[in-house]
Design an enzyme around this catalytic site. Structure first.
Site, PDB file in Angstrom:
ATOM      1  N   TRP A  19     -24.407  26.341 -40.712  1.00 52.30           N
ATOM      2  CA  TRP A  19     -24.593  25.391 -40.931  1.00 52.30           C
ATOM      3  C   TRP A  19     -25.822  25.025 -41.145  1.00 52.30           C
ATOM      4  O   TRP A  19     -25.883  23.648 -41.644  1.00 52.30           O
ATOM      5  CB  TRP A  19     -23.936  23.981 -40.296  1.00 52.30           C
ATOM      6  CG  TRP A  19     -21.654  24.121 -40.298  1.00 52.30           C
ATOM      7  CD1 TRP A  19     -21.523  25.181 -41.118  1.00 52.30           C
ATOM      8  CD2 TRP A  19     -21.045  23.515 -39.510  1.00 52.30           C
ATOM      9  NE1 TRP A  19     -20.235  25.621 -40.872  1.00 52.30           N
ATOM     10  CE2 TRP A  19     -19.826  23.988 -39.999  1.00 52.30           C
ATOM     11  CE3 TRP A  19     -21.144  22.276 -39.092  1.00 52.30           C
ATOM     12  CZ2 TRP A  19     -18.397  23.408 -39.325  1.00 52.30           C
ATOM     13  CZ3 TRP A  19     -20.149  22.104 -38.732  1.00 52.30           C
ATOM     14  CH2 TRP A  19     -18.714  22.891 -38.950  1.00 52.30           C
ATOM     15  N   HIS A 103     -32.614  34.466 -36.373  1.00 47.76           N
ATOM     16  CA  HIS A 103     -32.851  33.449 -38.011  1.00 47.76           C
ATOM     17  C   HIS A 103     -34.421  33.578 -38.835  1.00 47.76           C
ATOM     18  O   HIS A 103     -35.159  33.484 -38.036  1.00 47.76           O
ATOM     19  CB  HIS A 103     -32.316  32.847 -38.055  1.00 47.76           C
ATOM     20  CG  HIS A 103     -31.392  32.573 -39.780  1.00 47.76           C
ATOM     21  ND1 HIS A 103     -32.659  31.559 -40.151  1.00 47.76           N
ATOM     22  CD2 HIS A 103     -30.088  32.742 -39.607  1.00 47.76           C
ATOM     23  CE1 HIS A 103     -31.658  31.358 -41.043  1.00 47.76           C
ATOM     24  NE2 HIS A 103     -30.427  32.070 -41.293  1.00 47.76           N
ATOM     25  N   GLU A 175     -30.255  40.091 -43.472  1.00 46.81           N
ATOM     26  CA  GLU A 175     -30.585  39.500 -44.310  1.00 46.81           C
ATOM     27  C   GLU A 175     -32.354  38.887 -44.760  1.00 46.81           C
ATOM     28  O   GLU A 175     -33.130  38.794 -44.685  1.00 46.81           O
ATOM     29  CB  GLU A 175     -31.285  37.492 -43.396  1.00 46.81           C
ATOM     30  CG  GLU A 175     -28.966  37.523 -42.670  1.00 46.81           C
ATOM     31  CD  GLU A 175     -28.974  36.346 -42.592  1.00 46.81           C
ATOM     32  OE1 GLU A 175     -27.809  35.503 -43.463  1.00 46.81           O
ATOM     33  OE2 GLU A 175     -29.620  35.407 -41.850  1.00 46.81           O
ATOM     34  N   GLY A 242     -25.032  30.674 -45.362  1.00 48.30           N
ATOM     35  CA  GLY A 242     -25.147  29.666 -45.005  1.00 48.30           C
ATOM     36  C   GLY A 242     -24.847  28.623 -45.758  1.00 48.30           C
ATOM     37  O   GLY A 242     -23.940  27.694 -45.869  1.00 48.30           O
ATOM     38  N   GLY A 243     -25.328  27.510 -47.327  1.00 53.16           N
ATOM     39  CA  GLY A 243     -24.707  27.297 -48.127  1.00 53.16           C
ATOM     40  C   GLY A 243     -23.426  26.648 -48.442  1.00 53.16           C
ATOM     41  O   GLY A 243     -23.146  25.519 -48.270  1.00 53.16           O
TER      42      GLY A 243
HETATM   43  P1  PGA Z   1     -27.724  30.734 -47.261  1.00 55.65           P
HETATM   44  O1  PGA Z   1     -28.311  30.932 -45.463  1.00 55.65           O
HETATM   45  O2  PGA Z   1     -26.377  31.532 -47.737  1.00 55.65           O
HETATM   46  O3  PGA Z   1     -27.778  29.080 -47.482  1.00 55.65           O
HETATM   47  O4  PGA Z   1     -28.620  31.573 -48.651  1.00 55.65           O
HETATM   48  C1  PGA Z   1     -28.037  32.277 -44.972  1.00 55.65           C
HETATM   49  C2  PGA Z   1     -28.453  32.366 -43.990  1.00 55.65           C
HETATM   50  O5  PGA Z   1     -29.672  31.801 -44.021  1.00 55.65           O
HETATM   51  O6  PGA Z   1     -28.244  32.729 -42.933  1.00 55.65           O
END
Ligand code: PGA
Length: 269
Positions: A19, A103, A175, A242-243
């Site tokens: 989040w 992260h 990522e 994330g989003g």
């Molecule tokens: P996002 O973020 O799905 O908003 O691109 C992923 C994350 O940062 O873990």
């Protein structure tokens, strides 16, 4: 190689909602209420929510742990001491099962270096939390063709002090930094290559058992439209969202897709 592909079927799928700095305590609680009505606990799929530190304690009393688990978005690597503003892995013990380490927003906005990440991995392991180690290349590194090197470096540096036994529960999230929060999406063959490199580098560092037990997530602009493709990508065991995890309905849909992807994987066998 054979045992690695067999294990694909036994590694639990993992869907993690990060989040970030969204939702106060009240909003977090309302969200979890909504999500619990939408999500059914499914064999073979683990759903993890990573709210702000503030909401962790109250959510740990609210959630049904058969439905969800909790994760922290970060932790400090000392267990206690004069470190104003920090929260240690020791303090998180008993509240969360997972902790995100390294992260890209921590690496880039807060200048976390390999050494910090290595110490945080150790702190998580020492405190029996399952670390989710985030790795991935920036747009510039990708343009220079350095993606696989970055992956190797992040793994080598992040896991330098770790033993194969301690890695029992390791999760690595691939990522690509350029895909986080941008709506940009790597081609499937790029993810296959990156995830393959992660598993083979872990095999090189820690042996085949560690490589085949390792769960590898994909993260970066995951949404309901691309989640199924990522979930069915070879070697991908789940998603770091994330989003899209901020909308209960979208997140529940993605968790359901993880369950369908197990069935599909089974049919393909
Ligand atoms: P996002 O973020 O799905 O908003 O691109 C992923 C994350 O940062 O873990």
């Amino acid at each position: 190689m054979k045992s690695m592909s067999t294990n694909t079927q036994t590694r639990k799928k993992l869907i993690v909602g990060n989040w970030k700095m969204h939702f106060n305590m009240h909003e977090s609680s309302i969200y979890v209420h909504k999500l619990s009505d939408m999500i059914t606990s499914r064999r073979g799929v683990e759903v993890v929510l990573c709210p702000s530190f503030l909401a962790l304690q109250s959510l740990s009393l609210q959630i049904n742990r058969r439905q969800f688990k909790l994760g922290a978005q970060d932790c400090y690597w000392r267990d206690e001491g004069p470190f104003t503003g920090e929260v240690s892995a020791t303090m998180l013990r008993g509240i969360v099962d997972y902790v995100i380490v390294g992260h890209s927003e921590r690496r880039h906005h807060f200048h976390e270096h390999d050494r910090d990440i290595r110490h945080k991995m150790q702190a998580a392991i020492r405190n029996r939390l399952q670390p989710i180690l985030c790795i991935g290349e920036t747009a510039d590194e990708r343009a220079r063709g350095e993606t696989l090197h970055v992956i190797q470096d992040h793994l080598t540096n992040g896991l330098a002090n770790t033993t194969a036994e301690e890695l029992d529960q390791l999760v690595v999230a691939y990522e690509p930094v350029w895909a986080i929060g941008t709506g940009d999406d790597p081609a499937q063959h790029e993810v296959v290559e990156a995830v393959g490199e992660i598993r083979s580098h872990i095999k090189h560092m820690f042996g085949s058992a560690a490589a085949s037990n390792l769960r590898v997530l994909y993260g970066g602009s995951v949404d309901v439209d691309n989640a199924m493709r990522h979930l069915s990508t070879r070697g991908v065991d789940g998603l770091l969202v994330g989003g899209a995890s901020l909308q209960a309905h979208a997140f529940a849909t993605i968790a359901d897709m993880a369950h369908s992807s197990i069935k599909k994987g089974g049919e393909k066998q």
